[in-house]
Structures are given as structure tokens and as C-alpha cells.
Design an enzyme around this catalytic site. Structure first.
Site, PDB file in Angstrom:
ATOM      1  CB  SER A  58      -0.955   0.013   1.198  1.00  0.00           C
ATOM      2  OG  SER A  58      -2.050  -0.832   0.963  1.00  0.00           O
ATOM      3  CE  LYS A  61      -4.591   2.011  -0.521  1.00  0.00           C
ATOM      4  NZ  LYS A  61      -3.970   0.755  -0.073  1.00  0.00           N
ATOM      5  CB  SER A 113      -4.114   1.619   4.107  1.00  0.00           C
ATOM      6  OG  SER A 113      -3.326   1.206   3.016  1.00  0.00           O
TER       7      SER A 113
END
Length: 254
Positions: A58, A61, A113
Site C-alpha cells: 500500500s 498509494k 489505507s
């Protein structure tokens, strides 16, 4: 509480003591790859396997958020795409028919997240996730991320979705130049509005260092079965900003 990876300890010590580093030091950690850089100069202070291509979970991102901020229109309301928000993994809690803004999605992808937030932002910005991924890779090329390739906006495992410790540090440095990004990634919790009709609710940040270490200013945690625990962090003291990256670190704080 999970132990903080040795790389993060090194970063925090460097930030606290402001010890000058005269050369690229090899760091000993249990991460497959790691790095510490000076955010202003890009100088590598220490690392291990900094060019090795690895999945980054993640922390992906960071790029999704940067593109959303560069897109603008952050406070315009829209209805989330139903297909985009039905995705595995972490979520900010989006449901079919929800009204939301890109600003709220930024909090949703950077704090809890949310894979739903990343996907919803991608579709709103580019029309399809495939077109958004193309934009991600174009931006990566502009930033000189020579060993990075994106396959989705959330960081879920996918063939050919990879980066390096060095590239993720460079990406972080570029993102931190955006004041909105810096403000969002540095929050331990935030109140946002979304829903049908929208209403206020609190989102919590997975980055525990924000409450453990006073000089921490972000940035993004990540974990997945293939990628392991990943972390892109930043700390600032007395005008010095250092960025650390750990990829596949068993003792990370993510």
C-alpha cells in the site's frame, strides 16, 4: 505493538542526533531492501539492496494520492463507482451510492489505507483504473523512477507491480513537496464526510510512529502476503528531513 524495523531506528537516531554521514553506509536490517535519504538533496545516507525490484504493497498509494492532488477539484462531490469500491483488503468504509470528494478519498487512502478509496479516486480521475495506472507509470517516468512499475492504484499484489527502496524514497520526496500531501500523511486521525447522505466520521492512521515519535511527519504503511511489511517514513528536525523506506521487513511497525 510490533517492533520498529532497524532502519527506522537508524533514521530516528539520525534525525535526533543530526550526525553527519560522509558516505553511503550499508545498513544491516531484516528488510529485503531499505534506504535512508536526505529529502532535500536526495543524497543516500544508508541502505541495503536499494535497487532491488520488490512489491511495495500500500505504499503504492503515495503515487495515487499525489496524482489526485495534482488533478485538483478536491472538494467537488460525486458518487463513487460501485465496481471500484468492491475490492479486497483495507477499506475506508465506502458503500454503493456514497457521495464523496477526492479530498475525503485522500484521507481514506492515506490513513486507514483504503483500497476502496484508491480505486474510487482512480476511476473519478481517469474514467477507468487501467487509464489511471497508465497515468501512474507516466508520472513515475517523469520523476525518474527507473525501476518502478504500477499495475493498480491500491498496491494489491499483481504481476509486474514493483518498485525499489530508492524509487519509493524519491517518490516520497516529490510527494512531500505538496503541502496538502504533507498535511494529510502527518495526521494520526482525521474527520471526513461521506455517505448517502454524507455524514462525519473519524478515520485512524495505521502509521503508529506518528504518535510514538514526535519528529515523524508521515508517510505510509503497507503490508500484503507477497510484499510483506513495507514502510515509507519521514522525520523532520531542525530543518533536516530524512526519508526511510523498508520493503519486506519482518519487524516493521506497519
Amino acid at each position: 505493538m510490533k517492533r520498529v524495523c532497524a532502519l527506522l531506528t537508524a533514521l530516528l537516531l539520525l534525525c535526533t542526533l543530526l550526525i553527519p554521514v560522509s558516505a553511503y553506509d550499508e545498513l544491516s536490517t531484516d528488510a529485503k531492501a531499505c534506504i535512508v535519504i536526505d529529502a532535500q538533496t536526495g543524497r543516500v545516507l544508508g541502505g541495503h539492496n536499494i535497487h532491488e525490484r520488490l512489491p511495495m504493497a500500500s505504499t503504492t498509494k503515495i503515487m495515487t494520492a499525489l496524482l489526485a492532488l495534482e488533478h485538483g477539484d478536491l472538494d467537488q462531490w460525486f458518487t463513487v463507482d460501485s465496481d471500484a469500491i468492491h475490492v479486497e483488503g483495507s477499506s475506508m468504509g465506502l458503500q454503493d451510492g456514497n457521495q464523496v470528494t477526492l479530498r475525503a478519498l485522500l484521507y481514506g487512502m492515506m490513513l486507514p489505507s483504503g483500497n476502496d478509496a484508491a480505486n474510487a479516486a482512480a476511476v473519478e480521475i481517469s474514467g477507468t483504473m487501467d487509464d489511471f495506472v497508465l497515468k501512474m507509470n507516466q508520472r513515475a517516468a517523469q520523476l525518474g523512477l527507473e525501476n518502478t512499475q504500477f499495475r493498480n492504484p491500491s498496491g494489491l499484489d499483481a504481476e509486474g507491480h514493483y518498485s525499489t527502496a530508492l524509487d519509493m524514497a524519491k517518490l516520497c520526496a516529490a510527494a512531500l513537496e505538496n503541502e496538502d500531501f504533507r498535511n494529510i500523511c502527518g495526521l494520526s486521525r482525521a474527520q471526513v464526510e461521506f455517505g448517502n447522505p454524507p455524514y462525519a466520521r473519524w478515520l485512524e492512521n495505521y502509521n503508529k510512529l506518528l504518535t510514538m515519535y514526535p519528529h515523524c511527519i508521515g508517510v505510509k504503511t503497507g503490508t500484503h502476503s507477497k510484499a510483506g511489511m513495507c514502510f515509507v517514513g519521514a522525520a523532520e528536525k531542525d530543518g533536516l528531513t530524512l526519508i526511510s523506506v523498508t520493503l519486506n521487513c519482518e519487524s516493521d511497525s506497519a
